[in-house]
Design an enzyme around this catalytic site. Structure first.
Site, PDB file in Angstrom:
ATOM      1  N   HIS A  31       0.872  -1.176   0.000  1.00 51.16           N
ATOM      2  CA  HIS A  31       0.000   0.000   0.000  1.00 51.16           C
ATOM      3  C   HIS A  31       0.914   1.232   0.000  1.00 51.16           C
ATOM      4  O   HIS A  31       2.153   1.092  -0.066  1.00 51.16           O
ATOM      5  CB  HIS A  31      -0.963  -0.019   1.188  1.00 51.16           C
ATOM      6  CG  HIS A  31      -0.296  -0.226   2.508  1.00 51.16           C
ATOM      7  ND1 HIS A  31       0.613   0.669   3.030  1.00 51.16           N
ATOM      8  CD2 HIS A  31      -0.367  -1.245   3.402  1.00 51.16           C
ATOM      9  CE1 HIS A  31       1.046   0.229   4.198  1.00 51.16           C
ATOM     10  NE2 HIS A  31       0.481  -0.940   4.445  1.00 51.16           N
ATOM     11  N   HIS A  34       4.077   1.259   2.125  1.00 49.87           N
ATOM     12  CA  HIS A  34       5.249   0.569   1.580  1.00 49.87           C
ATOM     13  C   HIS A  34       5.912   1.412   0.488  1.00 49.87           C
ATOM     14  O   HIS A  34       7.134   1.472   0.389  1.00 49.87           O
ATOM     15  CB  HIS A  34       4.845  -0.773   0.961  1.00 49.87           C
ATOM     16  CG  HIS A  34       4.284  -1.765   1.923  1.00 49.87           C
ATOM     17  ND1 HIS A  34       2.955  -2.096   1.960  1.00 49.87           N
ATOM     18  CD2 HIS A  34       4.883  -2.508   2.893  1.00 49.87           C
ATOM     19  CE1 HIS A  34       2.752  -3.003   2.890  1.00 49.87           C
ATOM     20  NE2 HIS A  34       3.900  -3.262   3.488  1.00 49.87           N
ATOM     21  N   SER A 182      -2.581   0.098   6.464  1.00 49.51           N
ATOM     22  CA  SER A 182      -2.149  -1.211   6.930  1.00 49.51           C
ATOM     23  C   SER A 182      -2.671  -2.240   5.938  1.00 49.51           C
ATOM     24  O   SER A 182      -3.772  -2.063   5.388  1.00 49.51           O
ATOM     25  CB  SER A 182      -2.755  -1.492   8.316  1.00 49.51           C
ATOM     26  OG  SER A 182      -2.752  -2.878   8.585  1.00 49.51           O
ATOM     27  N   SER A 183      -1.901  -3.289   5.724  1.00 54.26           N
ATOM     28  CA  SER A 183      -2.364  -4.344   4.801  1.00 54.26           C
ATOM     29  C   SER A 183      -3.644  -4.973   5.324  1.00 54.26           C
ATOM     30  O   SER A 183      -4.405  -5.560   4.561  1.00 54.26           O
ATOM     31  CB  SER A 183      -1.285  -5.410   4.644  1.00 54.26           C
ATOM     32  OG  SER A 183      -0.104  -4.808   4.174  1.00 54.26           O
TER      33      SER A 183
END
Ligand code: PAF
Length: 286
Positions: A31, A34, A182-183
């Site tokens: 996302h 990153h 957040s993933s």
């Protein structure tokens, strides 16, 4: 961009990279958070290595591991457009071959907060990160502020084990409404996502109170607690004000400090934090 799936092919490709080398360890499901790490590494380093490995040993809950979002093709495309030179995307067997038995105990810094909520989590993180650092041999590694305790555990390990890698902590990236990326956010329904905003809202109330000279760690933590507890869909894990580097409790809320919060919403564990102190976060503008 080279994709190495074995330690041998990584070793060969790594030997051809010119330094300084930056590493961005990830579990994929990329996302914008990153991408900010990759951008920071790309700007500063001659070569950038990204690692892509969903590390089972840091999941204390098997259902969380099973539900962790995976999309390797999208991740590789994200690495490519971010200018990554080399991706290490090993299999579980490559990282943990038969007979694997060593685990790094990060000590007290990993025992509390997320460590208490997720027993064994930081031993899993420290062990895999030590392996990834040994394999990729980065000059600097780029980590996200959102996992603040993780950055402290890895920093402690780098110092204690004399690993030759410096850490760069990149500020948390947020959606426009404040939710920390957040993933795990993709697992939230629209209603749960609304409830998740209570974490960043609580932190921002505490930050405002700190700006207004509130220096009681308990009073600041209570503001975050009350905000999260007001959300029927949220179950508070903790809200704490700690020393930003040691994570120990503090008598007065003076920098360097971290206000850290964790909650579970619809079975999804979420964390967020505010860090106050000079020089703790990467200061190059995103
Ligand atoms: O933050 C993560 O994605 C993971 O904990 C890490 C650092 C890649 C280790 O598996």
């Amino acid at each position: 961009m080279i994709v190495a799936r074995t330690r041998t092919s990584l070793h060969e490709a790594r030997a051809r990279l010119r330094g300084p080398v930056g590493a961005v360890p990830t579990m994929g499901a990329l996302h914008a958070g990153h991408l900010a790490l990759l951008r920071a590494a790309r700007r500063r380093e001659h070569s950038v290595i990204a690692t892509l490995f969903v590390n089972q040993t840091q999941f204390n809950d098997p259902s969380d591991y099973a539900a962790y979002p995976r999309d390797e093709a999208a991740d590789l495309a994200g690495f490519e457009t971010s200018g990554v030179d080399l991706v290490f995307a090993p299999s579980v067997e490559e990282m943990y071959p038969d007979g694997f038995g060593t685990s790094i105990d990060p000590g007290p810094i990993g025992a509390d907060l997320e460590g208490a909520r997720r027993p064994g989590h930081f031993a899993g993180v420290a062990t895999v990160v030590a392996k990834l650092f040994n394999l990729t041999r980065p000059t600097r590694a780029y980590l996200g502020q959102k996992d603040w305790q993780q950055t402290r555990v890895i920093d402690r390990m780098v110092q204690d084990l004399n690993l030759p890698t410096d850490l760069v902590i990149v500020p948390t990236v947020r959606d426009a409404d404040g939710l920390a990326l957040s993933s795990r956010n993709v697992r939230l329904s629209a209603e749960q996502r609304q409830a998740a905003l209570s974490l960043s809202r609580g932190l921002s109330l505490a930050h405002d109170a700190w700006d207004d000279d509130e220096r009681s760690p308990q009073a600041l933590a209570d503001l975050v607690k009350a905000t999260v507890q007001a959300e029927p869909l949220a179950t508070l894990g903790y809200a704490e004000v700690r020393h930003a580097l040691t994570l120990e409790p503090i008598a007065a809320a003076e920098p360097p400090l971290v206000i850290a919060v964790a909650a579970e919403i619809g079975g999804v564990g979420l964390i967020d934090n505010v860090v106050l102190g000079n020089g703790l976060l990467d200061e190059i503008a995103p």
